[in-house]
Motif scaffolding. Structure first.
Motif, PDB file in Angstrom:
ATOM      1  N   SER A   1       0.830  -1.202   0.000  1.00  0.00           N
ATOM      2  CA  SER A   1       0.000   0.000   0.000  1.00  0.00           C
ATOM      3  C   SER A   1       0.866   1.255   0.000  1.00  0.00           C
ATOM      4  CB  SER A   1      -0.925   0.010   1.229  1.00  0.00           C
ATOM      5  OG  SER A   1      -0.156   0.097   2.428  1.00  0.00           O
TER       6      SER A   1
ATOM      7  N   ARG B   1      -6.189  -8.475   2.188  1.00  0.00           N
ATOM      8  CA  ARG B   1      -5.319  -7.451   2.769  1.00  0.00           C
ATOM      9  C   ARG B   1      -4.589  -8.044   3.965  1.00  0.00           C
ATOM     10  NH1 ARG B   1      -7.730  -1.657   3.802  1.00  0.00           N
ATOM     11  NH2 ARG B   1      -9.374  -2.869   4.813  1.00  0.00           N
TER      12      ARG B   1
ATOM     13  N   PHE C   1     -10.408  -7.949   1.219  1.00  0.00           N
ATOM     14  CA  PHE C   1     -10.320  -6.560   0.771  1.00  0.00           C
ATOM     15  C   PHE C   1     -11.359  -6.269  -0.302  1.00  0.00           C
ATOM     16  CE2 PHE C   1      -8.174  -3.246  -1.907  1.00  0.00           C
ATOM     17  CZ  PHE C   1      -8.244  -2.214  -0.982  1.00  0.00           C
TER      18      PHE C   1
ATOM     19  N   GLY D   1      -4.690   3.649  -5.036  1.00  0.00           N
ATOM     20  CA  GLY D   1      -5.422   2.405  -5.243  1.00  0.00           C
ATOM     21  C   GLY D   1      -4.591   1.406  -6.032  1.00  0.00           C
TER      22      GLY D   1
ATOM     23  N   ASN E   1     -10.054   1.231  -5.535  1.00  0.00           N
ATOM     24  CA  ASN E   1      -9.522   2.321  -4.711  1.00  0.00           C
ATOM     25  C   ASN E   1      -9.007   1.801  -3.371  1.00  0.00           C
ATOM     26  OD1 ASN E   1     -11.736   2.008  -3.006  1.00  0.00           O
ATOM     27  ND2 ASN E   1     -12.790   3.853  -3.719  1.00  0.00           N
ATOM     28  N   ALA E   2      -8.510   2.697  -2.537  1.00  0.00           N
ATOM     29  CA  ALA E   2      -7.891   2.308  -1.261  1.00  0.00           C
ATOM     30  C   ALA E   2      -8.881   1.691  -0.289  1.00  0.00           C
ATOM     31  CB  ALA E   2      -7.218   3.522  -0.625  1.00  0.00           C
ATOM     32  N   ASP E   3     -10.175   1.833  -0.577  1.00  0.00           N
ATOM     33  CA  ASP E   3     -11.208   1.239   0.280  1.00  0.00           C
ATOM     34  C   ASP E   3     -11.731  -0.084  -0.272  1.00  0.00           C
ATOM     35  OD1 ASP E   3     -11.182   3.412   2.098  1.00  0.00           O
ATOM     36  OD2 ASP E   3     -12.426   4.574   0.719  1.00  0.00           O
TER      37      ASP E   3
ATOM     38  N   LYS F   1     -13.080  -0.542  -3.322  1.00  0.00           N
ATOM     39  CA  LYS F   1     -14.210  -0.355  -4.219  1.00  0.00           C
ATOM     40  C   LYS F   1     -13.733  -0.270  -5.671  1.00  0.00           C
ATOM     41  CE  LYS F   1     -16.874  -0.010  -0.615  1.00  0.00           C
ATOM     42  NZ  LYS F   1     -17.735  -1.166  -0.218  1.00  0.00           N
TER      43      LYS F   1
END
Length: 351
Positions: free
Chosen positions: A224, A242, A256, A273, A299-301, A303
């Protein structure tokens, strides 16, 4: 009363239609059309499979490992590809494929470079070779040095993905199975093999530790942007995992993202991301429209925020984002590296 009832019924129907339409609209994401791409063709012959794509600190490249066990470097349209690195068992006589001797018959001896990643500060290139283990190539190229062939007494049988912590120089890599080799990769998926491992090579001590074992088909991975965790593709289950390196969850692994296809390599995008290459979709049919998902941007979340679509005959293994809206695509099957360029309107859609 009848008129009022009809009006209420019409209102309810309209509301139901909105409920059906809105989720679809919300699920829509920008899509890149990869039907027309630029090709960086490999040297003539039966050479193929530039799986991973890497660039050095000066932006030179791409570099890519191919089916005869070598790592090649792209030098522009005039010179094309040249040999950058090879392992100690490589020879053109033994490793050049022919109609009677496909690369699948020689790769266990000649090697099969999969994941590639430079440590930008030192110039070293790290190679996850499916058969040779974790290798390192000195700046300028040449014969690769073998760093790791076994961990905790268990040999690496299917070394696959690799990434480098650019701050510490530590190298993270995967062994997709302790049971099957790359030539048997379909068995890893078919049997649900869960003997994969995530490992870290410590640059300072030269020691390698297993961070997590018992993973189902761990493939590509990416550190990351904040260096707190790794995102790992779990190919058979069609998931991204993750693994936490730091913080209160350090040493744990979690879901993740669920994916609509079988992921291969994971590489960072330009916004924190990841680009995830999909070898094929879960529900893909051999007939019908000649288009399928090639890759997703996550993306980093976790999604999905963008997709790439292209012909079914193209099954990518890696997407690497560079300047100018260029996306370099690796494949384990094709005889070229493809370059997809976003249109200006596509670039404006990036989150």
């Amino acid at each position: 009363m009848a008129s009022g009832t009809r009006g209420l019924g019409a209102t309810i129907m309209a509301a139901l239609l909105l409920l059906l339409i809105l989720p679809s609209a919300a699920a829509a994401v920008p899509s890149i059309d990869a039907r027309l791409t630029r090709h960086l063709p490999l040297p003539q012959g039966l050479l193929r499979g530039p799986e991973s794509v890497a660039f050095d600190a000066k932006g030179n490249g791409p570099y890519s490992g191919v089916s005869d066990g070598r790592v090649l470097k792209w030098n522009g349209d005039t010179l094309g590809w040249t040999t950058y690195a090879y392992n100690s068992d490589y020879s053109s006589e033994a490793c050049t494929a022919s109609v009677l001797r496909p690369e699948t018959a020689t790769e266990s001896h000649c090697g099969r470079p999969l994941g590639l990643r430079f440590h930008l500060k030192s110039g070293y290139l790290y190679v996850a070779d499916a058969y040779k283990g974790l290798l390192r190539v000195a700046p300028g190229g040449g014969e690769a040095t073998v760093l790791v062939t076994e961990v905790d007494g268990a040999p690496l049988r299917f070394t696959n993905g690799v990434d480098v912590d650019q701050v510490t120089g530590d190298v993270y890599f995967t062994d997709s199975s302790m049971t099957y080799q790359r030539s048997q990769h379909e068995m890893v998926t078919r049997t649900g093999d869960s003997t994969g491992r995530l490992m870290r090579y410590d640059l300072r001590t030269g020691k390698t530790v297993v961070l997590k074992s018992g993973i189902t088909y761990p493939n590509g991975l990416a550190l990351s942007a904040d260096r707190t965790h790794l995102v790992i593709s779990s190919t058979g289950p069609c998931k991204l995992l993750r693994y936490w390196i730091n913080g209160s969850k350090a040493g744990t692994i979690e879901l993740f993202a669920d994916l609509p296809g079988y992921p291969d390599n994971v590489r960072p995008d330009k916004t924190g991301g990841y680009w995830v290459a999909l070898h094929r979709e879960k529900t893909e049919l051999p007939f019908g429209v000649d288009s399928h998902l090639l890759a997703l941007r996550i993306n980093a979340d976790g999604k999905i925020v963008e997709e790439m679509r292209g012909p079914k005959g193209v099954r990518p293994t890696e997407i690497v984002e560079r300047k100018g809206g260029r996306l370099f695509m690796g494949s384990v099957e094709l005889p070229y590296v493809a370059v997809v360029t976003r249109k200006i309107k596509d670039v404006g859609l990036i989150n």
